[in-house]
Design an enzyme around this catalytic site. Structure first.
Site, PDB file in Angstrom:
ATOM      1  N   HIS A   2      -0.448   4.287   2.317  1.00 17.82           N
ATOM      2  CA  HIS A   2      -0.779   4.208   3.754  1.00 17.82           C
ATOM      3  C   HIS A   2       0.440   4.572   4.603  1.00 17.82           C
ATOM      4  CE1 HIS A   2      -2.908   2.264   7.301  1.00 17.82           C
ATOM      5  NE2 HIS A   2      -1.644   2.220   7.716  1.00 17.82           N
ATOM      6  N   GLU A  59       0.853  -1.196   0.000  1.00 19.26           N
ATOM      7  CA  GLU A  59       0.000   0.000   0.000  1.00 19.26           C
ATOM      8  C   GLU A  59       0.887   1.244   0.000  1.00 19.26           C
ATOM      9  OE1 GLU A  59      -2.959   0.143   3.107  1.00 19.26           O
ATOM     10  OE2 GLU A  59      -4.085  -1.555   2.288  1.00 19.26           O
TER      11      GLU A  59
HETATM   12 ZN   LIG Z   1      -4.740   2.910   5.072  1.00 25.39          ZN
END
Ligand SMILES: [Zn+2]
Length: 278
Positions: free
Chosen positions: A254, A251
């Site tokens: 994030h 990710e």
């Molecule tokens: Zn997240």
């Protein structure tokens, strides 16, 4: 004359005797009545005593209710963390005695049920919130990036357990629709969305920035974060080469607040938070 006097005296004497004996009878009746009243009083007292006993029994009932309430609370505790035990998920409550930047949250470590952080806006006017201790660092990072011509748009910060649960269960449904059975769909979903209570978003410690697409790694915003996020205490929490440890897919968007010192150490060593804390 004398006889008449004698007769009168005798009559008076008899009357006196009757009068006196009447008093004695009346007096006896009074004594009897008093005894009766006293006996009634005793009865009342006994009744009161019985009532008191009943009250004690009644007060025992609320205790039983309290016990029931406790059981209910225990049931509520299972709402977020244990419904997915059928898929092998049984996270333990994470250690909250550590400093907030070191709180470990992942598939195996959950927040205490009902935990809600004190929140503040990450960027003034954005409406996106973070833990109030983290928000000022995001604002600083945002301002610094902006000065470099980069906008670090806050997409998703704090998220409630309920919201996380909806996200997770929607993800399970997506996999079920693809033909996976419930258990496999749940395992698949957990690699993309964290179980409710185990997400850093539930603690207000992480921000999804700019995009929710892996293509984000090709942007100037991503490049800026790679170079500077640690200076403001943030780390990219789920790198491409550590999915075996994080149990979450890559990710690039994030970012988790761990504080400047730990973020710098993690950046230099290439470790993820699990490795650093173990
Ligand atoms: Zn997240």
């Amino acid at each position: 004359m004398i006889n008449f006097k004698k007769i009168l005296c005798a009559i008076l004497a008899v009357c006196l005797i009757f009068a006196l004996s009447g008093c004695v009878i009346k007096g006896n009746e009074e004594v009897k009545n008093t005894t009766k009243a006293s006996s009634q009083r005793n009865t009342i007292t006994t009744t009161e005593a019985t009532t008191t006993t009943s009250t004690t029994v009644t007060s025992a009932t609320p205790t039983a209710t309290t016990t029931k309430k406790k059981v209910t609370t225990t049931t509520a505790t299972t709402v977020y963390r244990y419904p997915y035990a059928y898929a092998g998920f049984n996270p333990t409550e994470t250690d909250m005695s550590v400093k907030f930047n070191k709180i470990l949250l992942n598939r195996d470590h959950a927040l205490p049920d009902g935990y809600v952080p004190k929140l503040a806006e990450a960027v003034k006017g954005s409406g996106v919130k973070l833990d109030y201790r983290v928000a000022p660092y995001y604002q600083k990072m945002y301002d610094a990036a902006l000065a470099d011509g980069i906008t670090l748009e806050p997409i998703s910060g704090y998220r409630s357990f309920e919201r996380q649960k909806r996200n997770f269960e929607n993800e399970i449904k997506l996999y079920e629709n693809k033909g996976f059975n419930k258990k496999d769909a749940t395992v698949k979903a957990s690699q993309v969305v964290l179980l409710p209570g185990t997400s850093e978003h539930n603690a207000g410690l992480a921000m999804d920035i700019c995009s929710l697409s892996v293509d984000f790694e090709n942007t100037k915003e991503f490049a800026w974060l790679q170079a500077h996020a640690h200076e403001y205490g943030f780390i990219m929490r789920y790198p491409k080469d550590k999915t075996e440890i994080t149990k979450i897919t890559y990710e690039p968007w994030h970012y988790r607040f761990v504080g400047v010192d730990i973020a710098t150490e993690l950046k230099q060593s290439g470790m993820v938070l699990e490795e650093y804390l173990s």
